[in-house]
Design a protein around this motif. Structure first.
Motif, PDB file in Angstrom:
ATOM      1  N   PRO A 145       0.940  -1.165   0.218  1.00 22.67           N
ATOM      2  CA  PRO A 145       0.020   0.107   0.176  1.00 22.67           C
ATOM      3  C   PRO A 145       0.545   1.507  -0.470  1.00 22.67           C
ATOM      4  N   LEU A 146       0.323   2.211  -0.820  1.00 28.10           N
ATOM      5  CA  LEU A 146       0.963   3.365  -0.758  1.00 28.10           C
ATOM      6  C   LEU A 146       0.331   4.495   0.722  1.00 28.10           C
ATOM      7  N   GLU A 147       1.157   4.645   1.335  1.00 23.78           N
ATOM      8  CA  GLU A 147       0.722   5.435   2.708  1.00 23.78           C
ATOM      9  C   GLU A 147       1.083   6.841   2.489  1.00 23.78           C
ATOM     10  N   GLY A 148       0.369   7.843   2.463  1.00 26.60           N
ATOM     11  CA  GLY A 148       0.250   9.159   2.528  1.00 26.60           C
ATOM     12  C   GLY A 148      -1.085   9.967   2.038  1.00 26.60           C
ATOM     13  N   ASP A 149      -0.507  10.891   1.802  1.00 29.86           N
ATOM     14  CA  ASP A 149      -1.989  12.093   1.876  1.00 29.86           C
ATOM     15  C   ASP A 149      -2.185  11.995   1.159  1.00 29.86           C
ATOM     16  N   TYR A 150      -2.622  10.993  -0.146  1.00 27.08           N
ATOM     17  CA  TYR A 150      -3.022  11.076  -2.074  1.00 27.08           C
ATOM     18  C   TYR A 150      -4.452  10.637  -1.703  1.00 27.08           C
ATOM     19  N   ASP A 151      -4.885  11.896  -3.002  1.00 25.49           N
ATOM     20  CA  ASP A 151      -6.204  12.092  -3.349  1.00 25.49           C
ATOM     21  C   ASP A 151      -6.169  10.576  -4.277  1.00 25.49           C
ATOM     22  N   LYS A 152      -6.418   9.376  -3.785  1.00 24.46           N
ATOM     23  CA  LYS A 152      -6.712   8.461  -4.482  1.00 24.46           C
ATOM     24  C   LYS A 152      -7.858   8.179  -6.259  1.00 24.46           C
ATOM     25  N   ALA A 153      -9.102   9.243  -5.539  1.00 28.78           N
ATOM     26  CA  ALA A 153      -9.535   9.937  -6.661  1.00 28.78           C
ATOM     27  C   ALA A 153      -9.567  10.157  -8.087  1.00 28.78           C
ATOM     28  N   THR A 154      -7.898  11.024  -7.547  1.00 29.69           N
ATOM     29  CA  THR A 154      -7.580  11.441  -8.875  1.00 29.69           C
ATOM     30  C   THR A 154      -6.175  11.368  -8.941  1.00 29.69           C
ATOM     31  N   PHE A 155      -5.622  10.947  -7.907  1.00 27.31           N
ATOM     32  CA  PHE A 155      -4.267  10.087  -8.516  1.00 27.31           C
ATOM     33  C   PHE A 155      -3.800   9.717 -10.169  1.00 27.31           C
ATOM     34  N   HIS A 156      -2.699  10.033 -10.877  1.00 28.34           N
ATOM     35  CA  HIS A 156      -2.906   9.395 -12.014  1.00 28.34           C
ATOM     36  C   HIS A 156      -1.163   9.717 -12.294  1.00 28.34           C
ATOM     37  N   SER A 157      -0.702   9.239 -13.568  1.00 27.14           N
ATOM     38  CA  SER A 157       0.323   8.929 -14.139  1.00 27.14           C
ATOM     39  C   SER A 157       0.239  10.904 -15.136  1.00 27.14           C
ATOM     40  N   LEU A 158       1.248  10.883 -15.441  1.00 28.16           N
ATOM     41  CA  LEU A 158       1.120  12.071 -16.573  1.00 28.16           C
ATOM     42  C   LEU A 158       1.365  11.184 -17.605  1.00 28.16           C
ATOM     43  N   GLY A 159       2.102  10.003 -17.669  1.00 30.87           N
ATOM     44  CA  GLY A 159       2.080   9.701 -19.402  1.00 30.87           C
ATOM     45  C   GLY A 159       3.130   9.148 -19.130  1.00 30.87           C
ATOM     46  N   TYR A 160       3.212   8.038 -20.106  1.00 26.99           N
ATOM     47  CA  TYR A 160       4.633   7.146 -20.133  1.00 26.99           C
ATOM     48  C   TYR A 160       6.162   7.734 -20.170  1.00 26.99           C
ATOM     49  N   GLN A 161       6.442   9.278 -20.828  1.00 29.80           N
ATOM     50  CA  GLN A 161       7.487   9.557 -21.596  1.00 29.80           C
ATOM     51  C   GLN A 161       7.947  10.674 -19.606  1.00 29.80           C
ATOM     52  N   THR A 162       7.376  10.372 -18.927  1.00 25.35           N
ATOM     53  CA  THR A 162       7.313  11.587 -17.662  1.00 25.35           C
ATOM     54  C   THR A 162       7.704  10.337 -16.427  1.00 25.35           C
ATOM     55  N   SER A 163       7.787  11.123 -15.356  1.00 25.52           N
ATOM     56  CA  SER A 163       8.447  10.720 -13.800  1.00 25.52           C
ATOM     57  C   SER A 163       7.124  11.119 -13.135  1.00 25.52           C
ATOM     58  N   LEU A 164       6.700  11.693 -13.539  1.00 28.37           N
ATOM     59  CA  LEU A 164       5.560  12.468 -12.743  1.00 28.37           C
ATOM     60  C   LEU A 164       3.957  11.626 -12.575  1.00 28.37           C
ATOM     61  N   PHE A 165       3.609  11.565 -11.909  1.00 30.06           N
ATOM     62  CA  PHE A 165       1.481  12.099 -11.474  1.00 30.06           C
ATOM     63  C   PHE A 165       1.853  13.187 -10.756  1.00 30.06           C
ATOM     64  N   ALA A 166       0.075  12.984 -10.421  1.00 27.62           N
ATOM     65  CA  ALA A 166      -0.614  14.156  -9.874  1.00 27.62           C
ATOM     66  C   ALA A 166      -2.028  13.469  -9.492  1.00 27.62           C
ATOM     67  N   ASP A 167      -2.005  14.341  -8.693  1.00 19.41           N
ATOM     68  CA  ASP A 167      -3.953  14.510  -7.777  1.00 19.41           C
ATOM     69  C   ASP A 167      -4.042  15.821  -8.433  1.00 19.41           C
ATOM     70  N   LYS A 168      -5.633  15.614  -7.599  1.00 17.51           N
ATOM     71  CA  LYS A 168      -5.886  17.464  -7.378  1.00 17.51           C
ATOM     72  C   LYS A 168      -5.586  18.547  -6.413  1.00 17.51           C
ATOM     73  N   THR A 169      -4.313  17.851  -5.514  1.00 17.77           N
ATOM     74  CA  THR A 169      -3.606  19.462  -5.471  1.00 17.77           C
ATOM     75  C   THR A 169      -2.698  18.515  -5.563  1.00 17.77           C
ATOM     76  N   ASN A 170      -1.699  18.128  -5.988  1.00 16.35           N
ATOM     77  CA  ASN A 170      -0.365  18.243  -6.016  1.00 16.35           C
ATOM     78  C   ASN A 170       0.422  17.372  -6.747  1.00 16.35           C
ATOM     79  N   LEU A 171       1.465  17.797  -7.418  1.00 16.43           N
ATOM     80  CA  LEU A 171       2.386  17.287  -8.452  1.00 16.43           C
ATOM     81  C   LEU A 171       2.790  16.127  -7.426  1.00 16.43           C
ATOM     82  N   TYR A 172       3.900  15.166  -8.271  1.00 15.34           N
ATOM     83  CA  TYR A 172       4.518  13.997  -7.589  1.00 15.34           C
ATOM     84  C   TYR A 172       5.260  13.659  -8.572  1.00 15.34           C
TER      85      TYR A 172
END
Length: 287
Positions: free
Chosen positions: A125-152
């Motif tokens: 399990p990924l522990e932390g204050d992530y919004d699972k409803a909006t958590f998503h990858s920004l694409g296979y060519q980047t190492s970035l993810f985002a949810d409704k509040t933050n960029l990771y």
């Protein structure tokens, strides 16, 4: 040899020993990570003659017509999720899906593939204050993810392997990965070097387009990645960065191939140092 020279010589010998030990440890760690692939080069899911395998192990409890691999390590059938061929009992099969790059989601939470040199890799399990409803990858060519509040950004040796990226003024609702090194929201363009983000205030976001891995442009200027690449005007850089292709006409600038470009006035070269470029000149144009 006096005493000072003896001490210096001894220190040099010790330093060489420490360097050699460090190199050997590094090599051993790398070997531990890749050795399983040499011992069992098919360390992933495979289907043969109506049977399912993970590596050389037959998964007798899975029917081929119910089986679907999601990536090298994770697969599903009609009832369960499997990691490296073993059932994972703490996830919800019906809502489980692959988000990209070793991150997963079901109705209960987020999960990631935890890797280790001295223990078996596993799904956790990924522990932390992530919004699972909006958590998503920004694409296979980047190492970035985002949810409704933050960029990771993925941080490989951290646990969990994500770091929050703070960018003043970033509109998280509209941020998207364009191609390779470029991000954009509704207001600005950003240069992404694997999670190290630079705000590109001089670039017009509304007209910005990426032509390929190397070159992009807006209504005013042409930009290109400089790491390892030399243009007609500037030398390559070792670190990831970008530069303006001074004098290029952005409105008519277009790609001929991965090394050649042209506008209404001339042909441009952006290539690796010493790389041979053979021009296919349009009729009536000169470089």
């Amino acid at each position: 040899m006096n005493l000072v020279d003896q001490i210096n010589a001894s220190n040099k010998r010790n330093n060489k020993k420490f360097i050699l030990i460090g190199v050997l440890i590094f090599v051993a760690l790398i070997a531990a990570a890749i050795l399983p692939f040499f011992i069992n080069p098919k360390a992933f899911y495979d289907e043969k003659d109506g049977k399912i395998y993970f590596g050389s192990k037959e998964l007798t409890y899975i029917k081929a017509n119910e089986f679907k691999p999601l990536d090298y390590s994770v697969a599903v059938d009609c009832t369960k999720v499997y990691y490296n061929g073993n059932p994972v009992d703490f996830v919800d099969r019906k809502t489980f899906r692959n988000l990209d790059k070793g991150f997963y989601l079901d109705k209960n939470g987020l999960y990631y593939e935890k890797t280790a040199f001295y223990a078996k890799n596993r799904l956790e399990p990924l522990e932390g204050d992530y919004d699972k409803a909006t958590f998503h990858s920004l694409g296979y060519q980047t190492s970035l993810f985002a949810d409704k509040t933050n960029l990771y950004a993925i941080e490989v040796f951290a646990d969990p392997p994500l770091k929050k990226i703070e960018i003043p003024g970033l509109d998280i609702a509209s941020v998207e990965s364009l191609h390779n090194n470029w991000l954009k929201d509704k207001n600005k363009v950003y240069f992404d070097d694997w999670g190290n983000i630079k705000v590109c205030s001089e670039i017009d976001a509304a007209s910005f387009v990426v032509l390929n891995y190397t070159v992009a442009k807006d209504k005013n200027k042409v930009y290109y990645i400089t790491r390892g690449l030399k243009s007609d005007q500037k030398e390559a850089t070792e670190k990831a960065d970008y530069a303006v292709l001074d004098g290029a006409d952005a409105a008519t600038f277009e790609m001929i191939n991965s090394k050649e470009y042209r506008d209404k006035n001339r042909t441009w070269t952006i290539a690796r140092e010493g790389e041979k470029v053979e021009y296919n000149m349009p009729e009536g144009r000169t470089k």
